[in-house]
Design a protein around this motif. Sequence first.
Motif: not given
Length: 291
Positions: A140-141, A143-144, A147-148, A153, A228, A231-232
């Motif tokens: 997850m991190i 991927n975050y 994505a950032s 985001l 997810w 977080l996003l």
Amino acid sequence: MTISQDFSTTRLDVSRQTTVRRTISVGSIAVHGTMILLVVIAIFPVYWMVASSLKPENEIFSTTLWPLSPSLENYSFVLTQIPMLRMLANTTIVSAATAAFQVLTGLLAAYALVRWRFRFSGLVYGVIALSWLVPFQVTMIPNYVLASRLGLLDTLTGLVVPHAAAAFAVLMLYHAMKSFPTEVIEAARMDGASHLRILWEIVVPNMRASLASLVILAFISAWNEYFWPLLLSRSIENSVVQIGLQMFMTQEGNLWGPLMAASTLASLPILVIYLILQRQVIESFMKSGLR
């Protein structure tokens, strides 16, 4: 053999048949009773959710099976406090897009693994199978961060992209495609058909059951996703319905009436899909076990 012996034998046979019938009857009653009990256990929480959503605030903790004065105040509160309809639309878009991408990528990957023989194909399949065992929270991190950097985001695209390819989809379609007759594919190749044409015109029409199973499972999984989107997402307008449910649970206390109303609205699309496609839903869980 005498008449008395014949009569005794007949009585013995009748007695045995009666015993067997009683055993079957008792067994049938026990089986049906157990099934009815399991049905009640499965349906009662859904019924209690709907009944609680219709209870006013002063009845929310009452143990009555149906509200004494049913009201739609909780639904009105939910629709005015949060953009519930917008969240439902976002969740539907994300779930449908995720299911479509997983079917597409799963088809292409499964066809390549089955039809194209190359070195280390077994290793590739093993890596895909092992990646299925890794929970999404582990990646997850990373991927975050990705994505950032890509500017995804607080977008619906960012909610879909990390789930666009799934190892479960590849494995499920791989086993379904492996049982497809190779003679048909070879005949199409001899007629000059390309791999894409074989896939879309020959293989896919004959795998409708497996594809329907995958679509249903992928859609439900994406609909229930919570971590997810949490977080996003940054704004409530670009969030999903699972985040909306969390808004009625605060440190001061839970708003049980509105929470049950929001949960009912969130469950309604899945219940409608189940009622329409209940046979396919049942078959999807039966066929999702990998051989």
